[in-house]
Design a protein around this motif. Structure first.
Motif, PDB file in Angstrom:
ATOM      1  N   TYR A  50       0.847  -1.199   0.000  1.00 46.32           N
ATOM      2  CA  TYR A  50       0.000   0.000   0.000  1.00 46.32           C
ATOM      3  C   TYR A  50       0.879   1.243   0.000  1.00 46.32           C
ATOM      4  CZ  TYR A  50      -3.393   3.514   1.323  1.00 46.32           C
ATOM      5  OH  TYR A  50      -4.187   4.637   1.333  1.00 46.32           O
ATOM      6  N   GLN A  51       0.540   2.167  -0.877  1.00 49.16           N
ATOM      7  CA  GLN A  51       1.285   3.418  -0.983  1.00 49.16           C
ATOM      8  C   GLN A  51       0.545   4.489  -0.184  1.00 49.16           C
ATOM      9  OE1 GLN A  51       4.361   3.320  -2.529  1.00 49.16           O
ATOM     10  NE2 GLN A  51       3.759   1.145  -2.533  1.00 49.16           N
ATOM     11  N   TYR A  52       1.097   4.800   0.964  1.00 47.70           N
ATOM     12  CA  TYR A  52       0.447   5.672   1.942  1.00 47.70           C
ATOM     13  C   TYR A  52       0.902   7.115   1.772  1.00 47.70           C
ATOM     14  CZ  TYR A  52      -0.137   7.800   6.617  1.00 47.70           C
ATOM     15  OH  TYR A  52      -0.434   8.635   7.671  1.00 47.70           O
ATOM     16  N   THR A  53      -0.082   8.017   1.711  1.00 49.01           N
ATOM     17  CA  THR A  53       0.216   9.447   1.689  1.00 49.01           C
ATOM     18  C   THR A  53       0.149   9.954   3.127  1.00 49.01           C
ATOM     19  OG1 THR A  53      -0.737   9.698  -0.527  1.00 49.01           O
ATOM     20  CG2 THR A  53      -0.474  11.697   0.790  1.00 49.01           C
ATOM     21  N   TYR A  54       1.268  10.442   3.618  1.00 49.40           N
ATOM     22  CA  TYR A  54       1.362  10.821   5.029  1.00 49.40           C
ATOM     23  C   TYR A  54       0.350  11.903   5.395  1.00 49.40           C
ATOM     24  CZ  TYR A  54       3.201  12.331   9.509  1.00 49.40           C
ATOM     25  OH  TYR A  54       3.332  12.645  10.820  1.00 49.40           O
ATOM     26  N   ARG A  55      -0.322  11.662   6.533  1.00 49.57           N
ATOM     27  CA  ARG A  55      -1.220  12.673   7.085  1.00 49.57           C
ATOM     28  C   ARG A  55      -0.531  13.237   8.321  1.00 49.57           C
ATOM     29  NH1 ARG A  55      -7.370  10.377   6.832  1.00 49.57           N
ATOM     30  NH2 ARG A  55      -6.610   8.788   8.297  1.00 49.57           N
ATOM     31  N   LYS A  56      -0.400  14.538   8.355  1.00 52.03           N
ATOM     32  CA  LYS A  56       0.462  15.178   9.342  1.00 52.03           C
ATOM     33  C   LYS A  56       0.064  14.845  10.775  1.00 52.03           C
ATOM     34  CE  LYS A  56      -1.926  19.618   9.652  1.00 52.03           C
ATOM     35  NZ  LYS A  56      -1.794  21.053   9.469  1.00 52.03           N
ATOM     36  N   ALA A  57       1.092  14.601  11.548  1.00 55.76           N
ATOM     37  CA  ALA A  57       1.032  14.253  12.968  1.00 55.76           C
ATOM     38  C   ALA A  57       0.767  12.775  13.211  1.00 55.76           C
ATOM     39  CB  ALA A  57       0.030  15.100  13.735  1.00 55.76           C
ATOM     40  N   ALA A  58       0.575  11.969  12.161  1.00 59.99           N
ATOM     41  CA  ALA A  58       0.454  10.523  12.359  1.00 59.99           C
ATOM     42  C   ALA A  58       1.784   9.969  12.856  1.00 59.99           C
ATOM     43  CB  ALA A  58       0.039   9.842  11.066  1.00 59.99           C
ATOM     44  N   GLN A  59       1.703   9.012  13.797  1.00 58.62           N
ATOM     45  CA  GLN A  59       2.912   8.410  14.345  1.00 58.62           C
ATOM     46  C   GLN A  59       2.912   6.895  14.243  1.00 58.62           C
ATOM     47  OE1 GLN A  59       4.384  10.453  18.073  1.00 58.62           O
ATOM     48  NE2 GLN A  59       2.301  11.272  18.015  1.00 58.62           N
ATOM     49  N   HIS A  60       1.779   6.328  13.842  1.00 56.33           N
ATOM     50  CA  HIS A  60       1.679   4.873  13.715  1.00 56.33           C
ATOM     51  C   HIS A  60       0.763   4.521  12.548  1.00 56.33           C
ATOM     52  CE1 HIS A  60       2.593   5.590  18.006  1.00 56.33           C
ATOM     53  NE2 HIS A  60       3.320   4.489  17.915  1.00 56.33           N
TER      54      HIS A  60
END
Length: 524
Positions: free
Chosen positions: A200-210
């Motif tokens: 899966y190609q994940y687009t980072y969502r800000k402040a995610a840590q896990h």
């Protein structure tokens, strides 16, 4: 020859007699047939079968049927009965709900006993196999990944297997609050595959840590795995710049609270709270921010007594919050303990109150607390009462711990706490105390407050009793009108005392199991 003839004649006569005495009997015939069943622990049912069925046939009719669940670790238990009204054929259907879902692991089957019309029985056994499917397995995933914070894609890869087939794989992250997961993507087109390579190609969502991956099989069972994604989330959250470390409130007006709040993507709202009720309560909200990247905060705070801190929460346009807590520089003259609950002696769980900590203990702590308890709660036939420890000798034995009554070991150390119910209308001073309480203005409760300012004499009663059915007195309170009680508690040291003010909020009157809930201010 004559003798032989007589002997034969007697023999045939006996045979004839026996033949004439023989009764004709018809034996009943019955059968029981059933299929075998498999109980699935994951779905808690028998597959496509909504019932467990047994077919019973009888030549003389079926009077009653009993079905017993057979388990290796328990005695047989009755789970179904039926009265077929002497039917020659009957199908017993036992619904899935009749089976104890939480204790089927040792089940081997159902023993069915049918009584026929002549009281003979037909017995059979319905075999049950317990099936406990294994959970999906997640393998080859990294323990940690490095997120692409510049808008590019972050690969999440690993293998997922299931012995019985997969139905769904979900991807979550915790972009709003750490360890509170929000769905990112759901793949429902796996179609029962027993192996699935996730890429899966994940687009980072800000402040995610896990990242959390949840795999679900065809039976609805799920297994999960969490992948760490170390990120300095302070880079994304709104920031508080130039705020004071604490606030000294203006007691007669408002107090300016100033500073600057910045955001990477723009501000959505700002909320201001204080904790005058013991928990944070919203005072004001600012929403006309137009996605500002920088906002000059200037709020005039109207001080409310019992507040100890201000909290400011700034939320950006992506709903990412950040908070600042500011202590209030104000020293209170009393300590407030809220929603203290006590129970009477029969229940015995919260019968003792300690003024120094605002806590309670039960009957089994009485002996160890003789010198430190401030007061007791006791339920009589005429109503529950706050009780002075020094006045408890007559009721001590009713405070039982493991069926053994309290025997006072050292009566000399028991504190002589005194009570006075404040009855509205009895004096202008008492009415003023009620008005001050309603205005949330109670703080200093020293001698000057009670005697000098409000002309209220010191308490003299050894108890104060709850009774909602009679007029209030200096010794009788209720929860509606006369619900403030002036208390004087001797210090543990034996010299001096502290004033207290109880505000009764709830009470029940059921003799030994009475309860009461109150707030109490205790002089510092």
């Amino acid at each position: 020859m004559s003798t032989l003839f007589k002997s034969l004649s007697f023999f045939f006569a006996v045979l004839l007699c026996c033949a004439s005495c023989k009764k004709t009997e018809t034996e009943s015939v019955g059968t029981l047939t059933a299929a075998e069943y498999t109980y699935n622990s994951a779905t808690r049912n028998f597959g496509a079968n909504t019932t467990v069925a047994a077919q019973i046939n009888s030549s003389t009719g079926i009077k009653s049927v009993y079905a017993y669940l057979v388990r290796n670790n328990a005695t047989d238990s009755l789970i179904a009965t039926a009265i077929p009204d002497n039917a020659a054929a009957y199908t017993l259907n036992i619904p899935t709900a009749a089976f104890p879902a939480n204790s089927m692991s040792k089940a081997t089957g159902v023993r069915v006993l049918a009584k026929q019309s002549d009281n003979s029985t037909v017995e059979g056994f319905v075999k049950i196999t317990y099936f406990n499917p294994a959970l999906p397995q997640l393998k080859d995933f990294p323990a940690q990944i490095t997120a692409n914070l510049s808008g590019g894609l972050t690969s999440i890869t690993g293998n997922i297997t299931s012995d019985y087939g997969l139905s769904q794989v979900d991807i979550y992250d915790d972009y709003q609050t750490e360890n509170v997961y929000v769905l990112v993507n759901s793949n429902t087109s796996i179609n029962g595959a027993k192996q699935f390579a996730l890429n899966y190609q994940y687009t980072y969502r800000k402040a995610a840590q896990h990242i959390k991956i949840v795999a679900k099989d065809i039976y609805g069972q799920s297994n999960q795995l969490v992948v760490a994604m170390p990120v300095d989330v302070s880079l994304f959250k709104p920031k508080f710049v130039g705020f004071a470390a604490s606030v000294t409130p203006n007691l007669t007006g408002t107090t300016p609270v100033t500073g600057t709040i910045t955001s990477v993507t723009g501000l959505k709202k700002i909320e201001i709270y204080d904790n005058y009720q013991g928990e944070y309560v919203l005072i004001s909200s600012i929403s006309s921010l137009n996605s500002s990247l920088s906002y000059s905060f200037n709020y005039n705070y109207p001080f409310r007594k019992r507040s100890t801190h201000l909290k400011i929460i700034a939320t950006d346009i992506d709903d990412l919050p950040s908070e600042l807590i500011l202590p209030l520089n104000y020293t209170y003259g009393s300590t407030l303990y809220r929603d203290v609950t006590m129970t009477a002696h029969t229940t015995g769980t919260n019968t003792i109150f300690f003024a120094e900590s605002g806590t309670t203990l039960g009957n089994c702590s009485l002996n160890a607390s003789e010198s430190t308890m401030a007061f007791l709660f006791y339920g009589t036939a005429t109503g529950p009462s706050f009780y002075s420890p020094a006045n408890a000798s007559g009721v001590a034995n009713n405070f039982k711990c493991n069926s053994v009554g309290w025997t006072i070991a050292n009566a000399a150390v028991l504190r002589a706490t005194k009570f006075r119910v404040l009855v509205p209308g009895a004096s202008t001073g008492i009415d003023n105390v009620y008005a001050q309480y309603a205005a949330n203005n109670i703080d200093v409760i020293d001698e000057a407050f009670f005697l000098t300012a409000n002309n209220i004499a010191a308490p003299g009663g050894s108890s104060a009793r709850f009774d909602a059915s009679v007029a209030a007195t200096t010794a009788i309170f209720n929860t509606t009108t006369a619900n403030l009680i002036y208390v004087r508690i001797p210090d543990v040291s034996g010299t001096g005392f502290k004033n207290a003010l109880i505000r009764v909020k709830e009470a029940t009157s059921t003799t030994g199991t009475s309860t009461i809930k109150f707030d109490i201010y205790i002089q510092k």
